[in-house]
Design a protein around this motif. Structure first.
Motif, PDB file in Angstrom:
ATOM      1  N   GLU A  40       0.826  -1.204   0.000  1.00 24.21           N
ATOM      2  CA  GLU A  40       0.000   0.000   0.000  1.00 24.21           C
ATOM      3  C   GLU A  40       0.863   1.257   0.000  1.00 24.21           C
ATOM      4  N   ASN A  41       1.950   1.250   0.748  1.00 25.67           N
ATOM      5  CA  ASN A  41       2.839   2.419   0.758  1.00 25.67           C
ATOM      6  C   ASN A  41       3.477   2.635  -0.607  1.00 25.67           C
ATOM      7  N   THR A  42       3.859   1.535  -1.260  1.00 23.47           N
ATOM      8  CA  THR A  42       4.439   1.652  -2.599  1.00 23.47           C
ATOM      9  C   THR A  42       3.427   2.208  -3.590  1.00 23.47           C
ATOM     10  N   GLN A  43       2.198   1.709  -3.508  1.00 15.98           N
ATOM     11  CA  GLN A  43       1.154   2.213  -4.385  1.00 15.98           C
ATOM     12  C   GLN A  43       0.884   3.692  -4.130  1.00 15.98           C
ATOM     13  N   ALA A  44       0.843   4.072  -2.838  1.00 13.38           N
ATOM     14  CA  ALA A  44       0.588   5.472  -2.500  1.00 13.38           C
ATOM     15  C   ALA A  44       1.712   6.367  -3.010  1.00 13.38           C
ATOM     16  N   LYS A  45       2.955   5.932  -2.875  1.00 10.47           N
ATOM     17  CA  LYS A  45       4.092   6.714  -3.360  1.00 10.47           C
ATOM     18  C   LYS A  45       4.026   6.880  -4.872  1.00 10.47           C
ATOM     19  N   GLY A  46       3.688   5.792  -5.563  1.00  5.98           N
ATOM     20  CA  GLY A  46       3.552   5.873  -7.014  1.00  5.98           C
ATOM     21  C   GLY A  46       2.413   6.776  -7.434  1.00  5.98           C
ATOM     22  N   GLU A 236     -19.323   3.603   3.879  1.00  8.06           N
ATOM     23  CA  GLU A 236     -18.519   2.886   4.857  1.00  8.06           C
ATOM     24  C   GLU A 236     -18.840   1.403   4.820  1.00  8.06           C
ATOM     25  N   GLY A 237     -17.766   0.603   4.743  1.00  7.12           N
ATOM     26  CA  GLY A 237     -17.956  -0.839   4.744  1.00  7.12           C
ATOM     27  C   GLY A 237     -18.118  -1.444   3.373  1.00  7.12           C
ATOM     28  N   THR A 238     -18.193  -0.584   2.290  1.00  3.49           N
ATOM     29  CA  THR A 238     -18.353  -1.131   0.953  1.00  3.49           C
ATOM     30  C   THR A 238     -17.004  -1.515   0.375  1.00  3.49           C
ATOM     31  N   ALA A 239     -17.054  -2.216  -0.779  1.00  2.85           N
ATOM     32  CA  ALA A 239     -15.820  -2.668  -1.411  1.00  2.85           C
ATOM     33  C   ALA A 239     -14.984  -1.493  -1.898  1.00  2.85           C
ATOM     34  N   SER A 240     -15.629  -0.376  -2.371  1.00  2.92           N
ATOM     35  CA  SER A 240     -14.887   0.754  -2.907  1.00  2.92           C
ATOM     36  C   SER A 240     -13.988   1.386  -1.861  1.00  2.92           C
ATOM     37  N   GLU A 241     -14.405   1.305  -0.607  1.00  3.74           N
ATOM     38  CA  GLU A 241     -13.641   1.936   0.453  1.00  3.74           C
ATOM     39  C   GLU A 241     -12.250   1.323   0.581  1.00  3.74           C
ATOM     40  N   SER A 242     -12.096   0.042   0.312  1.00  4.41           N
ATOM     41  CA  SER A 242     -10.813  -0.635   0.466  1.00  4.41           C
ATOM     42  C   SER A 242     -10.131  -0.907  -0.866  1.00  4.41           C
ATOM     43  N   VAL A 243     -10.834  -0.854  -1.993  1.00  2.97           N
ATOM     44  CA  VAL A 243     -10.269  -1.188  -3.288  1.00  2.97           C
ATOM     45  C   VAL A 243      -9.641   0.033  -3.954  1.00  2.97           C
ATOM     46  N   PHE A 244     -10.155   1.255  -3.705  1.00  6.12           N
ATOM     47  CA  PHE A 244      -9.682   2.457  -4.360  1.00  6.12           C
ATOM     48  C   PHE A 244      -8.912   3.334  -3.385  1.00  6.12           C
ATOM     49  N   ARG A 245      -7.924   4.064  -3.953  1.00  2.00           N
ATOM     50  CA  ARG A 245      -7.191   5.074  -3.210  1.00  2.00           C
ATOM     51  C   ARG A 245      -7.179   6.358  -4.038  1.00  2.00           C
ATOM     52  N   ASP A 246      -7.357   7.504  -3.376  1.00  2.22           N
ATOM     53  CA  ASP A 246      -7.421   8.798  -4.037  1.00  2.22           C
ATOM     54  C   ASP A 246      -6.176   9.615  -3.691  1.00  2.22           C
ATOM     55  N   TYR A 247      -5.594  10.282  -4.731  1.00  2.77           N
ATOM     56  CA  TYR A 247      -4.428  11.148  -4.555  1.00  2.77           C
ATOM     57  C   TYR A 247      -4.697  12.464  -5.267  1.00  2.77           C
ATOM     58  N   ALA A 248      -4.107  13.548  -4.771  1.00  2.00           N
ATOM     59  CA  ALA A 248      -4.303  14.864  -5.374  1.00  2.00           C
ATOM     60  C   ALA A 248      -3.040  15.705  -5.194  1.00  2.00           C
ATOM     61  N   TYR A 249      -2.812  16.617  -6.178  1.00  2.00           N
ATOM     62  CA  TYR A 249      -1.686  17.538  -6.090  1.00  2.00           C
ATOM     63  C   TYR A 249      -2.098  18.839  -6.763  1.00  2.00           C
ATOM     64  N   SER A 250      -1.860  19.965  -6.091  1.00  2.00           N
ATOM     65  CA  SER A 250      -2.232  21.288  -6.611  1.00  2.00           C
ATOM     66  C   SER A 250      -0.982  22.039  -7.032  1.00  2.00           C
ATOM     67  N   SER A 251      -1.045  22.649  -8.209  1.00  2.00           N
ATOM     68  CA  SER A 251       0.071  23.431  -8.730  1.00  2.00           C
ATOM     69  C   SER A 251       0.045  24.835  -8.134  1.00  2.00           C
ATOM     70  N   SER A 252       1.189  25.306  -7.694  1.00  2.00           N
ATOM     71  CA  SER A 252       1.275  26.672  -7.163  1.00  2.00           C
ATOM     72  C   SER A 252       1.280  27.703  -8.281  1.00  2.00           C
ATOM     73  N   GLN A 262      -7.159   5.511  -7.969  1.00  2.00           N
ATOM     74  CA  GLN A 262      -6.421   4.345  -8.442  1.00  2.00           C
ATOM     75  C   GLN A 262      -6.945   3.083  -7.770  1.00  2.00           C
ATOM     76  N   ARG A 263      -7.205   2.092  -8.572  1.00  2.00           N
ATOM     77  CA  ARG A 263      -7.613   0.793  -8.036  1.00  2.00           C
ATOM     78  C   ARG A 263      -6.385   0.024  -7.579  1.00  2.00           C
ATOM     79  N   LEU A 264      -6.466  -0.465  -6.362  1.00  2.31           N
ATOM     80  CA  LEU A 264      -5.355  -1.248  -5.836  1.00  2.31           C
ATOM     81  C   LEU A 264      -5.303  -2.603  -6.542  1.00  2.31           C
ATOM     82  N   ASP A 265      -4.187  -2.909  -7.133  1.00  2.07           N
ATOM     83  CA  ASP A 265      -4.003  -4.202  -7.805  1.00  2.07           C
ATOM     84  C   ASP A 265      -3.646  -5.245  -6.748  1.00  2.07           C
ATOM     85  N   SER A 266      -4.579  -6.139  -6.501  1.00  2.41           N
ATOM     86  CA  SER A 266      -4.374  -7.131  -5.440  1.00  2.41           C
ATOM     87  C   SER A 266      -3.663  -8.396  -5.920  1.00  2.41           C
ATOM     88  N   ALA A 267      -3.256  -8.426  -7.199  1.00  4.24           N
ATOM     89  CA  ALA A 267      -2.641  -9.655  -7.729  1.00  4.24           C
ATOM     90  C   ALA A 267      -1.369 -10.055  -6.973  1.00  4.24           C
TER      91      ALA A 267
END
Length: 564
Positions: A40-46, A236-252, A262-267
């Motif tokens: 999960e940390n690797t996915q979040a960093k990517g 809360e408690g649905t599959a989307s809550e654990s399968v997806f991760r959201d990231y954002a970045y704002s330009s100055s 991003q969907r977490l690849d569980s393979a």
């Protein structure tokens, strides 16, 4: 439940096996947990790196257009064109298309004089850029107030702005004089290849928003662009809550924000989980096999004995036997159990035989009690016929009585419905002569019931009771209706009269045998119950002055039962 006595060596082996299995399971759980955290940390960093790269690429695109346009805006021929003076317009057009570098579909450039009289455009001029009416409104109004390039998202609800994602504008001045504007519209065709190049095949939903969270572009769903939520919040408690991760970045620089779902690849985790599961399964199988070998010699015979006892208790199966070939205490326990079950089986067989003998005796006793009852009434009728000089009637009654006696003394305890009706019609001939036309009887029995078997002399007491207690006291006589049919696995007969009837209290006395005048009804009821089940018997429906209906429910027999 008592503990089994196991030797110390066996207990020690069991403890060692458990001690080897428990650390393995604990280590497996820790490995899976650590792998999940690292993944999960690797996915979040990517994911964070991806939105930053996309934001930088957009900033570079914006900066490149501004750097290419700035020299053009201070050239003399551009200033002359905006003042309305004669200028080389073709040269200006050539410079604009050179800035677009052959990608006119990705952006549009407009040079506008402040009064709106002079326009150079690489595409149709949008309504929002018409001057001078929009001089102090929207993007152009912000450019008037600023000294450098200003940038803003496009209105997704305007028909001529559907393909434009964002726009840049700069006011062109000479000293304090406002000469005009340079406007650049950046379209979807410029951003889609840029974003796809950065993603490089990675999956994920990209959304661009301005600083007000206005959705400028949605790579997956164009219809969600405008004033809408960036991502639908998973429940809360649905599959989307654990399968997806959201990231954002704002330009100055631009104020635009890049959002990535991003969907977490569980393979990879699935592969690791399967590998750990296989190792644990092998260890578990080995442990189970060793435990089976250790416990088989002791547990299996006790388990068989427990199953046999449960079968005896739950299903009353006293034919069950267990293996008693062992020579130890367990073998002695099994032998004792087998002897006990055999003894109980013998006692039950003897008890059932006694109950069957008693039942047959009760049925025969009740049948014999009927015979003298109707014989007394018939002999009394013959006596009075003879006294009155009706010798022919007395002779006919005697003939009918002989038929009745032959039927009643036969050895058969069960007869067909057809035979029972023949017996009943013989009895009714006697009663019709007795009442001299005041008795009317109707018999309607379904032909499908004729071949069924019923206890002998089961209907005659019902008819006799209807005559004696319902019609005999009425001077006008009466009517009796006899019906019979098969209903839900039973034979149901109804004997109904229009006589004087009886009260509810008397009905209870009759069925409880507290009324000796209606002994025949109680007799029939008991015979029906003894030869059937709990649903069999006699029901009374009567009202004083309105007659009585007797309903007899018998068990349906296709063949005559034997109690010998």
């Amino acid at each position: 439940m008592g503990r089994y006595r196991i030797s110390y060596q066996k207990r020690l082996l069991a403890y060692l096996l458990f001690g080897g299995l428990f650390p393995l399971l604990l280590a497996s759980a820790m490995i899976l947990y650590a792998a999940d955290r690292v993944y999960e940390n690797t996915q979040a960093k990517g994911g964070r790196a991806e939105v930053q790269r996309i934001s930088r690429e957009i900033d570079n695109l914006v900066g490149s257009y501004q750097r290419l346009m700035n020299p053009l805006l201070v050239r003399g021929e551009t200033i002359a064109f905006l003042r309305g003076e004669r200028a080389d317009v073709e040269n200006i057009y050539g410079d604009l298309y050179a800035i677009l570098a052959g990608r006119s579909g990705e952006a549009a450039i407009y040079l506008l004089s402040a009064d709106g009289s002079q326009v150079i455009a690489t595409d149709d001029l949008p309504r929002d850029y018409r001057l001078p009416e929009h001089l102090h409104w929207g993007l152009l109004g912000r450019a008037v107030e600023g000294q450098d390039w200003v940038i803003a998202s496009a209105d997704r609800y305007e028909a001529d702005r559907r393909e434009t994602v964002f726009s840049m504008a700069r006011a062109i001045r000479q000293g304090e004089e406002l000469l005009g504007f340079a406007v650049i519209d950046v379209r979807r065709e410029a951003l889609v290849p840029l974003i796809q190049r950065v993603q490089d095949g990675n999956e994920g939903q990209i959304i661009l928003t301005d600083r007000y969270r206005y959705v400028m572009m949605d790579m997956l769903d164009h219809h969600r662009e405008g004033f809408s939520s960036v991502f639908s919040t998973p429940e809360e408690g649905t599959a989307s809550e654990s399968v997806f991760r959201d990231y954002a970045y704002s330009s100055s620089d631009t104020g635009f924000a890049v959002h990535l779902r991003q969907r977490l690849d569980s393979a990879p985790l699935d592969y690791l989980f399967r590998l750990v599961l296989m190792v644990d399964a092998v260890a578990l199988c080995m442990t189970a096999y060793l435990a089976y070998l250790l416990s088989r010699h002791l547990w299996r015979p006790l388990h068989s004995l427990a199953l046999a006892m449960r079968r005896v208790r739950s299903h009353d199966d006293f034919s069950v036997q267990v293996d008693a070939q062992r020579g130890d205490e367990i073998g002695e326990l099994a032998l004792t159990f087998n002897n006990l079950v055999s003894h109980i089986r013998t006692l039950l067989a003897e008890n059932r035989e006694r109950e069957r003998t008693l039942r047959v005796a009760q049925v025969k006793s009740l049948t014999e009690m009927i015979k003298p009852h109707f014989m007394y009434n018939t002999l009394n009728l013959i006596k009075w016929s003879a006294k009155l000089g009706d010798s022919e009637g007395a002779a006919d009654i005697a003939v009918q009585l002989g038929k009745l006696l032959r039927a009643s003394v036969s050895m058969k305890e069960f007869v067909t419905v057809a035979e029972e009706l023949t017996f009943l019609r013989t009895y009714l001939k006697i009663q019709r002569r007795r009442f001299e036309g005041r008795l009317k009887v109707t018999v309607r029995v379904e032909s499908s019931a004729y071949g069924c078997y019923v206890p002998k002399l089961i209907l005659q007491p019902l008819v006799e009771n209807a005559i004696q207690h319902g019609i005999e006291m009425a001077e006008r006589g009466g009517c009796i209706t006899i019906t019979g049919a098969r209903e839900d696995g039973h034979l149901v007969f109804r004997v109904k009269d229009n006589g004087q009837g009886m009260s509810p209290e008397r009905q209870q006395e009759v069925l409880a045998r507290r009324d000796d005048n209606h002994f025949g009804l109680y007799n029939v009821h008991m015979r029906a119950v003894l030869n059937g089940d709990e649903s069999c018997g006699v029901e009374l429906h009567s009202a004083e002055g309105k007659g009585t209906e007797v309903i007899l429910r018998l068990k349906h027999w296709e063949e005559a039962p034997h109690y010998d």
